[in-house]
Design an enzyme around this catalytic site. Structure first.
Site, PDB file in Angstrom:
ATOM      1  N   HIS A   1      -7.148  11.404   3.947  1.00 13.36           N
ATOM      2  CA  HIS A   1      -5.752  11.735   3.650  1.00 13.36           C
ATOM      3  C   HIS A   1      -4.862  11.113   4.722  1.00 13.36           C
ATOM      4  O   HIS A   1      -5.327  10.772   5.792  1.00 13.36           O
ATOM      5  CB  HIS A   1      -5.506  13.249   3.736  1.00 13.36           C
ATOM      6  CG  HIS A   1      -6.323  14.089   2.840  1.00 13.36           C
ATOM      7  ND1 HIS A   1      -5.958  14.388   1.566  1.00 13.36           N
ATOM      8  CD2 HIS A   1      -7.491  14.731   3.059  1.00 13.36           C
ATOM      9  CE1 HIS A   1      -6.862  15.183   1.024  1.00 13.36           C
ATOM     10  NE2 HIS A   1      -7.805  15.408   1.911  1.00 13.36           N
ATOM     11  N   TYR A   2      -3.572  11.058   4.450  1.00 15.96           N
ATOM     12  CA  TYR A   2      -2.614  10.801   5.519  1.00 15.96           C
ATOM     13  C   TYR A   2      -1.763  12.041   5.668  1.00 15.96           C
ATOM     14  O   TYR A   2      -1.614  12.831   4.739  1.00 15.96           O
ATOM     15  CB  TYR A   2      -1.792   9.532   5.287  1.00 15.96           C
ATOM     16  CG  TYR A   2      -0.983   9.473   4.028  1.00 15.96           C
ATOM     17  CD1 TYR A   2       0.327   9.927   4.005  1.00 15.96           C
ATOM     18  CD2 TYR A   2      -1.517   8.945   2.858  1.00 15.96           C
ATOM     19  CE1 TYR A   2       1.094   9.859   2.853  1.00 15.96           C
ATOM     20  CE2 TYR A   2      -0.761   8.876   1.701  1.00 15.96           C
ATOM     21  CZ  TYR A   2       0.541   9.332   1.705  1.00 15.96           C
ATOM     22  OH  TYR A   2       1.284   9.261   0.562  1.00 15.96           O
ATOM     23  N   THR A   3      -1.228  12.254   6.866  1.00 21.68           N
ATOM     24  CA  THR A   3      -0.647  13.548   7.212  1.00 21.68           C
ATOM     25  C   THR A   3       0.817  13.739   6.845  1.00 21.68           C
ATOM     26  O   THR A   3       1.281  14.869   6.791  1.00 21.68           O
ATOM     27  CB  THR A   3      -0.776  13.793   8.726  1.00 21.68           C
ATOM     28  OG1 THR A   3      -0.033  12.776   9.411  1.00 21.68           O
ATOM     29  CG2 THR A   3      -2.230  13.794   9.159  1.00 21.68           C
TER      30      THR A   3
ATOM     31  N   GLU B   1      -8.189  12.755   8.459  1.00 16.45           N
ATOM     32  CA  GLU B   1      -6.737  12.667   8.320  1.00 16.45           C
ATOM     33  C   GLU B   1      -6.226  11.526   9.192  1.00 16.45           C
ATOM     34  O   GLU B   1      -6.625  11.399  10.350  1.00 16.45           O
ATOM     35  CB  GLU B   1      -6.064  13.968   8.761  1.00 16.45           C
ATOM     36  CG  GLU B   1      -6.455  15.181   7.951  1.00 16.45           C
ATOM     37  CD  GLU B   1      -5.732  15.282   6.629  1.00 16.45           C
ATOM     38  OE1 GLU B   1      -4.694  14.597   6.449  1.00 16.45           O
ATOM     39  OE2 GLU B   1      -6.178  16.055   5.775  1.00 16.45           O
TER      40      GLU B   1
END
Length: 109
Positions: free
Chosen positions: A24-26, A93
């Site tokens: 994921h990206y945050t 992440e």
């Protein structure tokens, strides 16, 4: 600079648990990402910082949850016949804003 992982000793008693990486990206900066991912409701195994620290050649990687434990990064999830991906995956992440209106692409490293 690459971390050194010593694999000289291997345990005999184990079975596969991990079959998926969830990345994921945050949508937050590093400080806010750390606050969110070390709280009560959301976690991940790793957080990869966007920029290297001063005098560092590589971005910092935080291990927030041991790989032997389930992190809470996938929520209610299913992928290719597997439900609850938290139990069978490693969550990674990336500190990254992602797509922002007016830009042609996601913010990169």
């Amino acid at each position: 600079m690459q971390p050194i992982i010593n694999r000289q000793y291997q345990a005999i008693g184990h079975q596969p648990r991990i079959d998926t990486l969830v990345i994921h990206y945050t949508v937050a900066d590093e400080r806010r990402s750390l606050a969110l991912l070390t709280g009560e409701h959301v976690s991940s195994h790793y957080l990869i910082a966007r920029l290297p620290k001063p005098n560092a050649a590589q971005p910092e990687i935080y291990q927030l949850v041991p790989e032997s434990q389930a992190a809470w990064h996938a929520g209610v999830s299913a992928w290719r016949g597997t439900n609850n991906l938290n139990k069978t995956s490693i969550g990674i992440e990336l500190v990254n804003k992602g797509f922002t209106p007016g830009s042609q692409q996601a913010e990169g490293y």
